[in-house]
Design a protein around this motif. Structure first.
Motif, PDB file in Angstrom:
ATOM      1  N   ILE A 256       0.872  -1.175   0.000  1.00  0.00           N
ATOM      2  CA  ILE A 256       0.000   0.000   0.000  1.00  0.00           C
ATOM      3  C   ILE A 256       0.907   1.222   0.000  1.00  0.00           C
ATOM      4  CG2 ILE A 256      -1.871   1.207   1.161  1.00  0.00           C
ATOM      5  CD1 ILE A 256      -2.579  -1.600   0.128  1.00  0.00           C
ATOM      6  N   ILE A 257       0.892   1.965  -1.102  1.00  0.00           N
ATOM      7  CA  ILE A 257       1.817   3.066  -1.310  1.00  0.00           C
ATOM      8  C   ILE A 257       1.047   4.376  -1.431  1.00  0.00           C
ATOM      9  CG2 ILE A 257       3.549   4.030  -2.877  1.00  0.00           C
ATOM     10  CD1 ILE A 257       4.320   1.188  -3.618  1.00  0.00           C
ATOM     11  N   HIS A 258       1.563   5.395  -0.754  1.00  0.00           N
ATOM     12  CA  HIS A 258       0.936   6.719  -0.805  1.00  0.00           C
ATOM     13  C   HIS A 258       1.976   7.761  -1.177  1.00  0.00           C
ATOM     14  CE1 HIS A 258      -1.509  10.177   0.163  1.00  0.00           C
ATOM     15  NE2 HIS A 258      -0.595  10.601   1.034  1.00  0.00           N
ATOM     16  N   SER A 259       1.573   8.670  -2.041  1.00  0.00           N
ATOM     17  CA  SER A 259       2.444   9.781  -2.419  1.00  0.00           C
ATOM     18  C   SER A 259       1.680  11.084  -2.275  1.00  0.00           C
ATOM     19  CB  SER A 259       2.947   9.616  -3.863  1.00  0.00           C
ATOM     20  OG  SER A 259       3.734  10.722  -4.245  1.00  0.00           O
ATOM     21  N   ALA A 260       2.283  12.048  -1.571  1.00  0.00           N
ATOM     22  CA  ALA A 260       1.621  13.332  -1.355  1.00  0.00           C
ATOM     23  C   ALA A 260       1.654  14.197  -2.600  1.00  0.00           C
ATOM     24  CB  ALA A 260       2.270  14.069  -0.192  1.00  0.00           C
ATOM     25  N   SER A 261       2.596  13.938  -3.519  1.00  0.00           N
ATOM     26  CA  SER A 261       2.715  14.751  -4.729  1.00  0.00           C
ATOM     27  C   SER A 261       1.843  14.188  -5.843  1.00  0.00           C
ATOM     28  CB  SER A 261       4.170  14.800  -5.185  1.00  0.00           C
ATOM     29  OG  SER A 261       4.660  13.505  -5.429  1.00  0.00           O
ATOM     30  N   GLN A 262       1.396  15.061  -6.717  1.00  0.00           N
ATOM     31  CA  GLN A 262       0.505  14.657  -7.801  1.00  0.00           C
ATOM     32  C   GLN A 262       1.201  13.772  -8.828  1.00  0.00           C
ATOM     33  OE1 GLN A 262      -1.214  18.204  -9.460  1.00  0.00           O
ATOM     34  NE2 GLN A 262      -2.580  18.554  -7.710  1.00  0.00           N
ATOM     35  N   ASP A 263       2.513  13.952  -9.017  1.00  0.00           N
ATOM     36  CA  ASP A 263       3.217  13.171 -10.024  1.00  0.00           C
ATOM     37  C   ASP A 263       3.662  11.803  -9.500  1.00  0.00           C
ATOM     38  OD1 ASP A 263       5.157  13.916  -8.261  1.00  0.00           O
ATOM     39  OD2 ASP A 263       6.458  14.900  -9.728  1.00  0.00           O
ATOM     40  N   GLY A 264       3.323  11.504  -8.254  1.00  0.00           N
ATOM     41  CA  GLY A 264       3.651  10.195  -7.701  1.00  0.00           C
ATOM     42  C   GLY A 264       5.075  10.056  -7.219  1.00  0.00           C
ATOM     43  N   SER A 265       5.828  11.140  -7.195  1.00  0.00           N
ATOM     44  CA  SER A 265       7.205  11.073  -6.720  1.00  0.00           C
ATOM     45  C   SER A 265       7.242  10.949  -5.194  1.00  0.00           C
ATOM     46  CB  SER A 265       7.984  12.305  -7.164  1.00  0.00           C
ATOM     47  OG  SER A 265       7.362  13.486  -6.684  1.00  0.00           O
ATOM     48  N   PHE A 266       8.343  10.446  -4.687  1.00  0.00           N
ATOM     49  CA  PHE A 266       8.545  10.231  -3.255  1.00  0.00           C
ATOM     50  C   PHE A 266       7.407   9.408  -2.621  1.00  0.00           C
ATOM     51  CE2 PHE A 266      10.487  14.360  -4.343  1.00  0.00           C
ATOM     52  CZ  PHE A 266      11.829  14.037  -4.126  1.00  0.00           C
ATOM     53  N   PRO A 267       7.166   8.225  -3.162  1.00  0.00           N
ATOM     54  CA  PRO A 267       6.104   7.380  -2.580  1.00  0.00           C
ATOM     55  C   PRO A 267       6.497   6.864  -1.207  1.00  0.00           C
ATOM     56  CG  PRO A 267       7.328   6.150  -4.225  1.00  0.00           C
ATOM     57  CD  PRO A 267       7.855   7.556  -4.282  1.00  0.00           C
ATOM     58  N   GLN A 268       5.517   6.683  -0.357  1.00  0.00           N
ATOM     59  CA  GLN A 268       5.736   6.158   0.980  1.00  0.00           C
ATOM     60  C   GLN A 268       5.058   4.800   1.108  1.00  0.00           C
ATOM     61  OE1 GLN A 268       4.085   9.353   3.403  1.00  0.00           O
ATOM     62  NE2 GLN A 268       6.152  10.041   3.943  1.00  0.00           N
ATOM     63  N   LEU A 269       5.813   3.810   1.587  1.00  0.00           N
ATOM     64  CA  LEU A 269       5.264   2.481   1.818  1.00  0.00           C
ATOM     65  C   LEU A 269       4.555   2.462   3.176  1.00  0.00           C
ATOM     66  CD1 LEU A 269       4.950  -0.506   1.081  1.00  0.00           C
ATOM     67  CD2 LEU A 269       7.205  -0.916   2.095  1.00  0.00           C
TER      68      LEU A 269
END
Length: 452
Positions: A256-269
């Motif tokens: 389950i991955i979440h990214s605060a940026s719209q382009d999906g960069s710097f995803p957080q596991l």
């Protein structure tokens, strides 16, 4: 026709010579007039029930039954009712309660009372549905209703609900040598592993190893490599979407991955979603409304779920994979790959369960660098299993942690609750008493059945 008298046991029609068992039936939910009817009266007789002295809302009657499987129902103030706190199924007479009496009881059967819980702990020495007994079947309508409600629940709940308050996720750099990853997994998780040579473990990186696996598994009909992207989900994806990703991609977990940026960069596991976690949500949601899922009360032998040992004379279906403890480790690893299964029951000459060898057991080879000192064809499964077990563990002892078992007569809800426990991915279906292997039911089997 009404049967009079409720203070003493009454007899029902049975085969001459059959020992009848006095059985108490209780209706603890009140009413002015309560009657009992069932398969033991051929549904044509109604047995009056009497209120218990001092408890005017609790009605009871004692009726002598022949051993075997029976269905029954209560007629309360002109309306047919069933007790939702006792086992029940849908049959020709609507929703009915069920009772099974063993053929040779050692004691008087348990009394049905307001305090008697609806379920019981799994007993591997007694099967309430011996072979030859009529097994209750669920109607297609009840099956569809159950599947619809499970699908609706999964569609309206999201992956974010799977996140624990605290936990640990092990993430490895793809440039890490496989040998180091292998030992890390053994030390941290005891999960997954490799049977590569010492030199390969030293030189291969995780990314190179996975690329090699892609060449072996992802080549299409034209001989071209089919790229396989990371299977993942977002915290707001539905549980049904996550479930389907796990099933369709044949993976154990989905990150389950979440990214605060719209382009999906710097995803957080955030979490690793698994079928056991999703099943736990289902069990928790329907625990107090089991009547809304009629399928939960069905014994697993009466529904198309799991992989079963073919019966004598059956030619359809794939052979059921089992091995003897003296089989080589190489044979076990080959069978895991060829049969496309995650575990193999280890049985004796009578096919009684001794142990189970799973893909996760491969990591035991990392203990004391055993993989560098053995030849796969020279080590038996028994010896391989001892690498990961306490030296004091007796051979042939079925560990409650390693071998999770169930009976063919266990209801689906009990099987689901066992599979929802962390670390349990499958149950071995065994014969009562002998522990003879009859099949295996896995998490993916349950979800494929529930989702249709």
């Amino acid at each position: 026709m009404f049967v009079s008298g409720a203070e003493s046991g009454h007899e029902n029609s049975a085969i001459p010579g059959t020992v009848l068992i006095p059985t108490r039936f209780v209706w603890p939910y009140g009413g002015r007039r309560v009657l009992l009817s069932g398969s033991f009266t051929r549904w044509s007789e109604h047995i009056p029930m009497s209120p218990i002295e001092g408890c005017p809302t609790v009605f009871q009657v004692i009726w002598s039954l022949a051993p075997g499987y029976h269905q029954y129902k209560f007629f309360v103030d002109g309306e047919w009712r069933h007790d939702e706190h006792q086992p029940f199924v849908s049959g020709n007479y609507g929703v009915v309660n069920t009772i099974f009496l063993p053929r040779e009881p050692d004691v008087v059967p348990a009394v049905f009372s307001p305090d008697t819980p609806g379920g019981s702990n799994m007993d591997l020495d007694n099967d309430p549905f011996p072979r030859g007994e009529v097994i209750p079947r669920i109607s297609e309508a009840d099956l569809e209703v159950s599947r619809h409600r499970v699908s609706e629940f999964l569609s309206t709940h999201i992956a974010y609900e799977l996140l624990p308050e605290s936990g640990k996720v092990i993430a490895l750099d793809v440039n890490l040598p496989v040998k180091q990853a292998f030992h890390t997994l053994y030390e941290q998780l005891g999960n997954h592993g490799s049977n590569l040579t010492e030199e390969e473990l030293e030189t291969h990186t995780i990314s190179a190893w996975k690329e090699g696996k892609l060449h072996l598994r992802q080549i299409d009909g034209s001989g071209r490599l089919c790229p396989r992207h990371l299977v993942h989900a977002g915290p707001y994806d539905s549980l049904k979407d996550v479930t389907l990703k796990i099933l369709q991609n044949k993976v154990a977990t989905v990150p389950i991955i979440h990214s605060a940026s719209q382009d999906g960069s710097f995803p957080q596991l955030l979490h690793l979603a698994s079928l056991s976690g999703i099943l736990k949500c289902i069990c928790r949601h329907f625990r107090h409304s089991s009547s809304s899922l009629p399928i939960l009360q069905q014994p697993i032998c009466s529904i198309p779920v799991g992989t079963w040992v073919p019966k004598i004379g059956e030619s359809n279906g794939q052979p059921f994979a089992m091995l003897r403890p003296n089989a080589s480790l190489g044979a076990a690893l080959s069978l895991l790959v060829q049969a496309e299964v995650s575990s193999i029951p280890i049985v004796d000459d009578n096919d009684s369960l001794l142990d189970i060898y799973s893909r996760s057991d491969i990591t035991a080879l990392a203990k004391d660098r055993a993989y560098a000192q053995i030849h796969l064809d020279n080590m038996s499964i028994h010896q391989a299993l001892q690498l990961g077990q306490d030296a004091n563990s007796p051979y042939g002892f079925i560990s409650g942690q390693r071998c999770q078992m169930c009976l063919r007569s266990d209801p689906l809800h009990k099987v689901m609750e066992r599979l929802a426990n962390p670390g349990v991915r499958r149950l071995v279906i065994v014969e009562a008493g002998s522990k003879r292997v009859e099949g295996v039911i896995s998490l993916s089997d349950v979800f494929r059945f529930l989702l249709g």
